[in-house]
Write a protein that holds these residues in place. Structure first.
Motif, short mmCIF file in Angstrom:
data_model
loop_
_atom_site.label_atom_id
_atom_site.label_comp_id
_atom_site.label_asym_id
_atom_site.label_seq_id
_atom_site.Cartn_x
_atom_site.Cartn_y
_atom_site.Cartn_z
N THR A 47 -24.12 15.10 5.38
CA THR A 47 -24.00 15.45 6.83
C THR A 47 -25.21 15.16 7.50
O THR A 47 -25.28 14.52 8.71
N SER A 48 -26.45 15.06 6.81
CA SER A 48 -27.72 14.78 7.51
C SER A 48 -27.86 13.36 7.58
O SER A 48 -28.61 12.53 8.37
N LEU A 49 -26.89 12.66 6.91
CA LEU A 49 -26.97 10.98 7.13
C LEU A 49 -26.26 10.49 8.46
O LEU A 49 -26.22 9.47 8.62
N ILE A 50 -25.61 11.31 8.98
CA ILE A 50 -24.48 11.18 10.16
C ILE A 50 -25.60 10.55 11.29
O ILE A 50 -25.14 9.26 11.55
N PHE A 51 -26.66 10.96 11.65
CA PHE A 51 -27.20 10.55 12.74
C PHE A 51 -28.10 9.20 12.16
O PHE A 51 -28.10 8.38 13.27
N PRO A 52 -28.69 9.12 10.93
CA PRO A 52 -29.17 7.84 10.81
C PRO A 52 -28.10 6.55 10.82
O PRO A 52 -28.39 5.62 11.29
N PHE A 53 -26.79 7.09 10.37
CA PHE A 53 -25.71 6.05 10.52
C PHE A 53 -25.43 5.68 11.73
O PHE A 53 -25.02 4.55 12.16
N LEU A 54 -25.42 6.61 12.79
CA LEU A 54 -25.14 6.26 14.17
C LEU A 54 -26.35 5.35 14.79
O LEU A 54 -26.07 4.29 15.39
N LEU A 104 -19.96 12.87 17.37
CA LEU A 104 -19.60 14.24 17.60
C LEU A 104 -18.34 14.57 16.59
O LEU A 104 -18.31 15.68 16.06
N LEU A 105 -17.43 13.79 16.63
CA LEU A 105 -16.18 14.15 15.67
C LEU A 105 -16.60 14.00 14.13
O LEU A 105 -16.17 14.82 13.64
N TYR A 106 -17.56 13.17 13.91
CA TYR A 106 -18.15 13.12 12.38
C TYR A 106 -18.62 14.42 12.16
O TYR A 106 -18.44 15.19 11.11
N TYR A 107 -19.52 14.84 13.01
CA TYR A 107 -20.25 16.34 12.83
C TYR A 107 -19.11 17.42 12.85
O TYR A 107 -19.30 18.28 11.91
N LEU A 108 -18.30 17.49 13.58
CA LEU A 108 -17.23 18.48 13.77
C LEU A 108 -16.47 18.40 12.74
O LEU A 108 -16.16 19.53 12.07
N GLY A 115 -14.06 19.00 2.16
CA GLY A 115 -13.78 17.52 1.68
C GLY A 115 -14.68 16.70 2.62
O GLY A 115 -14.63 15.40 2.09
N ALA A 116 -15.03 17.07 3.83
CA ALA A 116 -15.69 16.16 4.52
C ALA A 116 -17.17 16.43 4.62
O ALA A 116 -18.05 15.57 5.37
N LEU A 195 -8.79 10.76 3.14
CA LEU A 195 -9.83 10.81 1.84
C LEU A 195 -10.35 12.10 1.78
O LEU A 195 -10.43 12.50 0.81
N VAL A 196 -10.34 12.85 2.99
CA VAL A 196 -11.13 14.03 3.32
C VAL A 196 -9.81 15.09 2.52
O VAL A 196 -10.17 15.91 1.62
N PHE A 197 -8.66 14.86 2.98
CA PHE A 197 -7.46 15.91 2.40
C PHE A 197 -7.31 15.64 1.08
O PHE A 197 -6.75 16.75 0.23
N THR A 198 -7.50 14.49 0.40
CA THR A 198 -7.10 14.13 -0.84
C THR A 198 -8.42 14.41 -1.85
O THR A 198 -8.59 14.15 -3.22
#
Length: 622
Positions: A47-54, A104-108, A115-116, A195-198
């Protein structure tokens, strides 16, 4: 905007303007806090990688923007010859909104869906699932959604906004109304949510899929062909699995063909493939680098100017150059760019334009203004300029105009150094001084009986002062040494030249070296008219400052979507215009060294070709 905007056209944070990035702040702070404060067992690295990825996605897009603009300026493998204008740049200014929306949607998702979060780095089954789902449901559903968006009801309300850009740039790919982005995200979320649900997700699968989408989107809208023909010969089925920039370009010019996302398969299945796809692909690949008729040779100004040129940030390049405080935060990139230009060491193409039948290019010297004042840098600068002139001559370019400090007297005697060193040059070297003089003379308000000349005395300054004295206008100077130099150059025609201590003149002709102390002496309401390449620093709020010698460009000048340094939109410096007029008129002589063309002749020729004076801020009273 679409011709008949529908609901959810605007982004929810549109009213925030440049402060829109604050919408990510709570999420970024929380994820960063969890990494640095919580115990190791409670940390969520993924989750902490989301912002660097953006941030990486923004950098990825910017690289495509710069690369695309450079390649389309060179001309080789270019697809569509038409240019873009300021309206397209303004329309595409919010290309980063979709990245904020996705963030925003990735963080949410990471905080609400099991699984996310806490994803492993790699899982092969998840990668395979993502590939299969994209090739199947995503591509298939996108094809039919795209065709639906071309129905007149949805097209007029949404998709016409995207198709306003007939000549595409990489970021054109993400310029859609907010409602369209919602539908696209739902499509692209099919592999991700699966991928999340499985419970088969991984950092590589999630990040790799989004990077693939960004890469293909940017490539398909870059307006130059990058996919070699031999690739399809080695693996023929690839023709149905990967589109090319020329394939998608036809969709923007023909509108009713080539609807597929990245895989042309569905266009072939449903008979919507443009018949010219293969032919355009081949012809684009065969296209060679373009040889212009006229080249304008400029250079970088400040270290931050790399962001303001056409190859930099589109939003900054489309506005007159001004110092931006936030660019200081990018000092690592700025330092890196300075090192890159130092290593590169030769001119590079900045932009191209068309003027009637003339092809124009602007080349930049990889040197900054401060380097021109360093004595030990002058040899290397002159070498680069000389190489550019010889290269232009070799390519058959007709005219090369020298801009900014590339024609400095102390550097190369207004370009005369190169002309005398290479007397057999076919390319005409133009310093543009005659037109610069003409522009200043025609900017002085009518009825002016006295002007004050202050600043570094140059070839242009001497010509202005001499012409004004001949016309009966009194030219005053502040300092005796300036008076002596001017008087000596006039050779007995100095009747209207004086030294002043009263400073009552309300029209000042100013060059480099104009100080704050000088400006304080000017009466209220004074009009400062620069004759120099660089504008004076404005210390007086109760006075008016005209722009440096420049003119408004005619509508026949195409592909204008960036500002020349500090000049307003569609205003071009006199030194640059001079090269264009020189070529149009077919003048056979150089304008370099201390030689000048007939001022009236140059001025009238320039007006005849559609260039117009820049309006004077106001008419001061003498």
């Amino acid at each position: 905007m679409a011709s008949r905007p529908g609901i959810l056209t605007d982004w929810p944070w549109k009213s925030l303007g440049s402060f829109k990035y604050v919408i990510l702040a709570p999420w970024v702070i929380h994820s960063t806090y969890s990494v640095f404060v919580k115990d190791k067992s409670e940390r969520d690295i993924s989750t902490s990688l989301i912002f660097p990825f953006l941030l990486f996605r923004m950098l990825h897009n910017q690289i495509w923007i710069s690369f695309s603009r450079y390649r389309t300026a060179k001309g080789n493998t270019r697809i569509v010859d038409k240019g873009i204008e300021f309206d397209q740049v303004d329309r595409e200014r919010n290309w980063d909104d979709q990245i904020l929306f996705n963030g925003l949607l990735y963080y949410l998702a990471s905080y609400t869906l099991a699984g996310a979060s806490r994803l492993p780095f790699w899982r092969i089954d998840g990668v395979i699932i993502a590939v299969v789902l994209h090739a199947g449901p995503v591509e298939f559903l996108y094809y039919w959604l795209h065709r639906a968006l071309h129905h007149h009801f949805l097209y007029s309300r949404y998709h016409s906004h995207h198709h306003s850009s007939i000549v595409t740039e990489p970021i054109t790919s993400v310029i859609h109304p907010f409602a369209e982005h919602i539908s696209y995200f739902l499509l692209f979320a099919i592999p991700l949510l699966t991928l999340v649900f499985t419970q088969t997700g991984s950092v590589v699968a999630m990040v790799g899929y989004v990077i693939y989408i960004d890469f293909m989107n940017n490539m398909g809208h870059c307006n130059f062909e990058v996919v070699p023909k031999w690739l399809f010969k080695i693996f023929p089925p690839l023709k149905y699995l990967m589109y090319t920039p020329s394939f998608h370009s036809l969709h923007h010019t023909q509108f009713r063909t080539n609807y597929s996302l990245f895989m042309p398969l569905y266009d072939y299945i449903y008979g919507t493939t443009d018949k010219a796809s293969d032919e355009l692909h081949e012809s684009a690949l065969k296209r060679t680098e373009e040889t212009p008729d006229v080249v304008h040779l400029t250079h970088l100004t400040t270290p931050e100017s790399i962001y303001h040129i056409r190859l930099g940030f589109p939003s900054l390049a489309s506005k007159p150059y001004m110092q931006k405080w936030y660019l200081s935060l990018m000092w690592p990139v700025t330092v890196w760019s300075m090192m890159l230009t130092w290593v590169y060491g030769r001119t590079f193409i900045v932009e191209r334009n068309n003027f009637d039948k003339l092809k124009l290019q602007t080349w930049a010297i990889p040197k900054y203004t401060f380097q021109y004042f360093l004595q030990w840098q002058k040899v290397s600068i002159n070498k680069i300029i000389e190489e550019a002139i010889l290269d232009a001559d070799k390519k058959g370019i007709k005219v090369l105009s020298l801009g900014l400090m590339n024609q400095d007297e102390g550097l190369n005697i207004y370009g005369g150094l190169y002309v005398s060193k290479h007397p057999k040059l076919k390319v005409k070297v133009v310093d543009g001084s005659s037109l610069a003089v003409a522009v200043v003379l025609n900017t002085i308000p009518k009825g002016t009986s006295q002007v004050l000349l202050r600043g570094k005395l140059t070839k242009v300054a001497y010509a202005i002062a001499f012409t004004l004295c001949q016309q009966g206008v009194q030219v005053a100077t502040m300092h005796e040494d300036d008076y002596v130099k001017l008087k000596k150059s006039f050779k007995g025609s100095e009747t209207n030249l004086i030294i002043t201590k009263s400073f009552t003149q309300t029209t000042w002709l100013v060059g480099d070296d104009l100080t704050e102390e000088d400006q304080v002496k000017a009466p209220k309401g004074t009009l400062f008219i620069p004759y120099s390449q660089f504008p004076p620093k404005k210390y007086r709020k109760d006075c008016s400052f005209h722009c440096t010698p420049a003119m408004l460009t005619p509508s026949s000048l195409e592909n204008v979507h960036s500002c020349e340094d500090w000049l307003p939109r569609r205003v071009m410096s006199a030194w640059r215009i001079a090269g264009i007029v020189h070529s149009v008129e077919g003048w056979s002589e150089n304008e370099s060294g201390y030689k000048m063309n007939n001022i009236d002749k140059v001025w009238h020729s320039t007006l005849q070709h559609g260039f117009q004076p820049v309006p004077v801020p106001f008419q001061p009273k003498n």
